[in-house]
Design a protein around this motif. Structure first.
Motif, PDB file in Angstrom:
ATOM      1  N   ILE A 114      41.522  -2.991  94.783  1.00  0.00           N
ATOM      2  CA  ILE A 114      42.395  -4.163  94.567  1.00  0.00           C
ATOM      3  C   ILE A 114      41.881  -5.374  95.346  1.00  0.00           C
ATOM      4  O   ILE A 114      42.058  -6.506  94.923  1.00  0.00           O
ATOM      5  CB  ILE A 114      43.892  -3.873  94.860  1.00  0.00           C
ATOM      6  N   ALA A 115      41.201  -5.110  96.475  1.00  0.00           N
ATOM      7  CA  ALA A 115      40.609  -6.240  97.223  1.00  0.00           C
ATOM      8  C   ALA A 115      39.623  -6.992  96.324  1.00  0.00           C
ATOM      9  O   ALA A 115      39.616  -8.229  96.281  1.00  0.00           O
ATOM     10  CB  ALA A 115      39.914  -5.728  98.485  1.00  0.00           C
ATOM     11  N   LEU A 116      38.816  -6.228  95.606  1.00  0.00           N
ATOM     12  CA  LEU A 116      37.825  -6.843  94.714  1.00  0.00           C
ATOM     13  C   LEU A 116      38.507  -7.495  93.509  1.00  0.00           C
ATOM     14  O   LEU A 116      38.173  -8.613  93.108  1.00  0.00           O
ATOM     15  CB  LEU A 116      36.839  -5.753  94.265  1.00  0.00           C
ATOM     16  N   GLU A 117      39.489  -6.781  92.969  1.00  0.00           N
ATOM     17  CA  GLU A 117      40.146  -7.240  91.736  1.00  0.00           C
ATOM     18  C   GLU A 117      40.883  -8.566  91.940  1.00  0.00           C
ATOM     19  O   GLU A 117      40.955  -9.372  91.004  1.00  0.00           O
ATOM     20  CB  GLU A 117      41.127  -6.145  91.285  1.00  0.00           C
ATOM     21  N   TYR A 118      41.421  -8.799  93.133  1.00  0.00           N
ATOM     22  CA  TYR A 118      42.263  -9.989  93.349  1.00  0.00           C
ATOM     23  C   TYR A 118      41.676 -10.980  94.352  1.00  0.00           C
ATOM     24  O   TYR A 118      42.346 -11.930  94.751  1.00  0.00           O
ATOM     25  CB  TYR A 118      43.675  -9.545  93.784  1.00  0.00           C
ATOM     26  N   ALA A 119      40.406 -10.778  94.734  1.00  0.00           N
ATOM     27  CA  ALA A 119      39.792 -11.655  95.744  1.00  0.00           C
ATOM     28  C   ALA A 119      39.791 -13.114  95.298  1.00  0.00           C
ATOM     29  O   ALA A 119      40.047 -14.024  96.106  1.00  0.00           O
ATOM     30  CB  ALA A 119      38.368 -11.188  96.049  1.00  0.00           C
TER      31      ALA A 119
ATOM     32  N   LEU B 187      51.515  -7.386  94.522  1.00  0.00           N
ATOM     33  CA  LEU B 187      50.567  -8.109  93.656  1.00  0.00           C
ATOM     34  C   LEU B 187      51.299  -8.860  92.549  1.00  0.00           C
ATOM     35  O   LEU B 187      50.982 -10.022  92.259  1.00  0.00           O
ATOM     36  CB  LEU B 187      49.561  -7.114  93.036  1.00  0.00           C
ATOM     37  N   GLU B 188      52.273  -8.197  91.924  1.00  0.00           N
ATOM     38  CA  GLU B 188      53.068  -8.866  90.872  1.00  0.00           C
ATOM     39  C   GLU B 188      53.645 -10.167  91.412  1.00  0.00           C
ATOM     40  O   GLU B 188      53.579 -11.201  90.757  1.00  0.00           O
ATOM     41  CB  GLU B 188      54.238  -7.961  90.455  1.00  0.00           C
ATOM     42  N   HIS B 189      54.209 -10.081  92.617  1.00  0.00           N
ATOM     43  CA  HIS B 189      54.831 -11.272  93.213  1.00  0.00           C
ATOM     44  C   HIS B 189      53.790 -12.363  93.457  1.00  0.00           C
ATOM     45  O   HIS B 189      54.003 -13.536  93.102  1.00  0.00           O
ATOM     46  CB  HIS B 189      55.526 -10.906  94.525  1.00  0.00           C
ATOM     47  N   PHE B 190      52.659 -11.990  94.047  1.00  0.00           N
ATOM     48  CA  PHE B 190      51.631 -12.998  94.369  1.00  0.00           C
ATOM     49  C   PHE B 190      51.078 -13.634  93.080  1.00  0.00           C
ATOM     50  O   PHE B 190      50.887 -14.840  93.006  1.00  0.00           O
ATOM     51  CB  PHE B 190      50.489 -12.374  95.183  1.00  0.00           C
ATOM     52  N   VAL B 191      50.829 -12.796  92.068  1.00  0.00           N
ATOM     53  CA  VAL B 191      50.241 -13.309  90.821  1.00  0.00           C
ATOM     54  C   VAL B 191      51.248 -14.187  90.083  1.00  0.00           C
ATOM     55  O   VAL B 191      50.926 -15.310  89.663  1.00  0.00           O
ATOM     56  CB  VAL B 191      49.758 -12.131  89.936  1.00  0.00           C
ATOM     57  N   GLU B 192      52.482 -13.691  89.949  1.00  0.00           N
ATOM     58  CA  GLU B 192      53.503 -14.460  89.203  1.00  0.00           C
ATOM     59  C   GLU B 192      53.748 -15.828  89.857  1.00  0.00           C
ATOM     60  O   GLU B 192      54.009 -16.799  89.172  1.00  0.00           O
ATOM     61  CB  GLU B 192      54.829 -13.696  89.171  1.00  0.00           C
ATOM     62  N   ASN B 193      53.673 -15.869  91.176  1.00  0.00           N
ATOM     63  CA  ASN B 193      53.933 -17.125  91.889  1.00  0.00           C
ATOM     64  C   ASN B 193      52.655 -17.891  92.202  1.00  0.00           C
ATOM     65  O   ASN B 193      52.697 -18.909  92.893  1.00  0.00           O
ATOM     66  CB  ASN B 193      54.713 -16.840  93.172  1.00  0.00           C
ATOM     67  N   ASP B 194      51.529 -17.368  91.720  1.00  0.00           N
ATOM     68  CA  ASP B 194      50.227 -18.005  91.912  1.00  0.00           C
ATOM     69  C   ASP B 194      50.010 -18.395  93.372  1.00  0.00           C
ATOM     70  O   ASP B 194      49.696 -19.527  93.701  1.00  0.00           O
ATOM     71  CB  ASP B 194      50.123 -19.242  90.999  1.00  0.00           C
ATOM     72  N   LYS B 195      50.213 -17.417  94.258  1.00  0.00           N
ATOM     73  CA  LYS B 195      50.056 -17.701  95.690  1.00  0.00           C
ATOM     74  C   LYS B 195      49.190 -16.634  96.347  1.00  0.00           C
ATOM     75  O   LYS B 195      49.088 -15.514  95.855  1.00  0.00           O
ATOM     76  CB  LYS B 195      51.432 -17.771  96.366  1.00  0.00           C
ATOM     77  N   PRO B 196      48.567 -16.996  97.462  1.00  0.00           N
ATOM     78  CA  PRO B 196      47.792 -15.991  98.197  1.00  0.00           C
ATOM     79  C   PRO B 196      48.718 -14.984  98.858  1.00  0.00           C
ATOM     80  O   PRO B 196      49.922 -15.225  98.978  1.00  0.00           O
ATOM     81  CB  PRO B 196      47.055 -16.812  99.252  1.00  0.00           C
ATOM     82  N   GLY B 197      48.172 -13.881  99.291  1.00  0.00           N
ATOM     83  CA  GLY B 197      48.992 -12.872  99.955  1.00  0.00           C
ATOM     84  C   GLY B 197      48.117 -11.868 100.677  1.00  0.00           C
ATOM     85  O   GLY B 197      46.878 -11.903 100.559  1.00  0.00           O
ATOM     86  N   CYS B 198      48.774 -11.010 101.426  1.00  0.00           N
ATOM     87  CA  CYS B 198      48.040 -10.043 102.249  1.00  0.00           C
ATOM     88  C   CYS B 198      48.695  -8.667 102.126  1.00  0.00           C
ATOM     89  O   CYS B 198      49.912  -8.541 102.317  1.00  0.00           O
ATOM     90  CB  CYS B 198      48.086 -10.536 103.694  1.00  0.00           C
TER      91      CYS B 198
ATOM     92  N   GLU C 209      45.941 -15.853 109.559  1.00  0.00           N
ATOM     93  CA  GLU C 209      44.854 -16.680 109.017  1.00  0.00           C
ATOM     94  C   GLU C 209      43.529 -16.440 109.751  1.00  0.00           C
ATOM     95  O   GLU C 209      42.462 -16.765 109.235  1.00  0.00           O
ATOM     96  CB  GLU C 209      45.238 -18.158 109.128  1.00  0.00           C
ATOM     97  N   GLU C 210      43.614 -15.903 110.959  1.00  0.00           N
ATOM     98  CA  GLU C 210      42.375 -15.586 111.697  1.00  0.00           C
ATOM     99  C   GLU C 210      41.521 -14.582 110.917  1.00  0.00           C
ATOM    100  O   GLU C 210      40.318 -14.486 111.140  1.00  0.00           O
ATOM    101  CB  GLU C 210      42.714 -15.029 113.082  1.00  0.00           C
ATOM    102  N   ALA C 211      42.156 -13.809 110.037  1.00  0.00           N
ATOM    103  CA  ALA C 211      41.422 -12.808 109.240  1.00  0.00           C
ATOM    104  C   ALA C 211      41.267 -13.274 107.788  1.00  0.00           C
ATOM    105  O   ALA C 211      41.108 -12.456 106.881  1.00  0.00           O
ATOM    106  CB  ALA C 211      42.158 -11.471 109.292  1.00  0.00           C
ATOM    107  N   ARG C 212      41.267 -14.620 107.599  1.00  0.00           N
ATOM    108  CA  ARG C 212      41.328 -15.155 106.239  1.00  0.00           C
ATOM    109  C   ARG C 212      40.140 -14.774 105.363  1.00  0.00           C
ATOM    110  O   ARG C 212      40.230 -14.829 104.133  1.00  0.00           O
ATOM    111  CB  ARG C 212      41.487 -16.680 106.284  1.00  0.00           C
ATOM    112  N   TYR C 213      38.999 -14.417 105.982  1.00  0.00           N
ATOM    113  CA  TYR C 213      37.797 -14.111 105.186  1.00  0.00           C
ATOM    114  C   TYR C 213      37.535 -12.606 105.165  1.00  0.00           C
ATOM    115  O   TYR C 213      36.436 -12.154 104.821  1.00  0.00           O
ATOM    116  CB  TYR C 213      36.601 -14.868 105.791  1.00  0.00           C
ATOM    117  N   VAL C 214      38.548 -11.823 105.533  1.00  0.00           N
ATOM    118  CA  VAL C 214      38.395 -10.362 105.659  1.00  0.00           C
ATOM    119  C   VAL C 214      39.169  -9.680 104.550  1.00  0.00           C
ATOM    120  O   VAL C 214      40.401  -9.790 104.480  1.00  0.00           O
ATOM    121  CB  VAL C 214      38.916  -9.882 107.035  1.00  0.00           C
ATOM    122  N   THR C 215      38.474  -8.996 103.669  1.00  0.00           N
ATOM    123  CA  THR C 215      39.158  -8.223 102.639  1.00  0.00           C
ATOM    124  C   THR C 215      38.333  -6.989 102.278  1.00  0.00           C
ATOM    125  O   THR C 215      37.104  -7.009 102.346  1.00  0.00           O
ATOM    126  CB  THR C 215      39.472  -9.095 101.395  1.00  0.00           C
TER     127      THR C 215
END
Ligand code: NAI
Length: 261
Positions: A172-177, A128-139, A234-240
């Motif tokens: 965390i799914a909710l927190e970072y959706a 999460l730190e990495h995704f947030v700091e780099n402002d990028k999506p992640g899984c 990406e096939e699961a892009r709307y699944v969290t």
């Protein structure tokens, strides 16, 4: 095959054998670059690395105890230094040991919770730190179990850890959706890996386990790896925030299978 995975970089914890190894190799078949974590079994991790390279992916083996913050940071640093990015983090490493709860030593409780639950927290936090700091999506994919919902006498610490993984992941799914970061669990049933080697070597225990699976067979690691590849893609892009059970129906109250009750 999921075309979008080809350029992606993943960390897979506990990748020296069992489900972690199968997931890392499947990711390799998708053309991904993978940091294969191991704790003590370097040889197992190197086997996975070789299989990934043979399949067309890139991989390196990195030692780390995922129950420590330094350990998980080492995995993230390896993804950055070796491959220059991080897209997918699989918290797979886990352990179990049996004990009646009235005899369960605090040391054993702590070891299981530290590996199965704190390890998932630390790995997720690092990603999460990495995704947030780099402002990028992640899984993020967390290995839970059918025992996130099915009680398991003499494995209370294991069941507690997996129940914790479920709600941690949903949270965390909710927190970072809204940042495009997805977090899901995979809930395996009974899968043919080293964790079950002794149990499945005993024909009676093997048959008992099969009798608890509506689809009538023990799962293979590749069954779980397929679910991981889909969730990462990406096939699961709307699944969290889900648990994807990969269990041949084990979590469906099998004793009711033929209309009993
Ligand atoms: P396994 O025993 O074959 O592999 C577990 C892996 O985790 C090993 O590579 C081990 O070295 C690693 N590990 C353990 N502690 C570690 C630590 N502190 N730091 C780094 N790595 C560590 O087990 P399996 O079956 O592959 O299990 C993988 C995950 O799937 C676990 O979280 C397990 O609870 C879960 N699971 C497995 C099921 C099954 O039937 N095989 C069923 C439900 C859940």
């Amino acid at each position: 095959m999921y075309a979008d995975l080809r350029e992606k970089v993943a960390v897979v914890t506990g990748g020296s054998k069992g489900l972690g190894s199968a997931i890392a190799i499947r990711f390799g078949c998708e053309g991904m670059s993978i940091v294969v974590n191991y704790h003590t079994d370097e040889g197992g991790a190197q086997n996975a690395v070789r299989a990934i390279r043979d399949a067309g992916g890139r991989a390196c083996a990195v030692q780390a105890d995922i129950g420590s913050e330094d350990g998980v940071r080492r995995l993230r640093d390896a993804a950055a230094s070796e491959y220059g990015r991080l897209d997918v983090w699989v918290n797979n490493a886990g352990m179990e040991n049996r004990s009646p709860t009235d005899k369960l030593a605090l040391e054993d409780w702590n070891q299981v919770i530290n590996t199965n639950l704190t390890g998932v927290f630390l790995g997720s936090k690092c990603a999460l730190e990495h995704f947030v700091e780099n402002d990028k999506p992640g899984c993020i994919i967390n290995m839970s179990s059918v025992h996130e919902k099915i009680p398991w006498p003499t494995f209370a610490h294991y069941a507690a850890s997996k129940g914790g993984v479920e709600l941690f992941t949903k949270t965390i799914a909710l927190e970072y959706a809204d940042r495009g970061i997805r977090a899901n669990c995979i809930g395996p049933g009974a899968i043919n890996t080293p964790i079950n080697k002794e149990k499945f070597a005993d024909p009676e225990q093997y048959d008992t386990t099969v009798s608890m699976i509506p689809m009538g067979r023990i799962g293979e690691p590749e069954d779980v790896a397929s679910a991981a590849a889909w969730l990462a893609s990406e096939e699961a892009r709307y699944v969290t925030g889900i648990t994807l059970f990969v269990d041949g129906g084990m979590a469906l109250y099998p004793s009711f299978q033929y209309g009993n009750g």
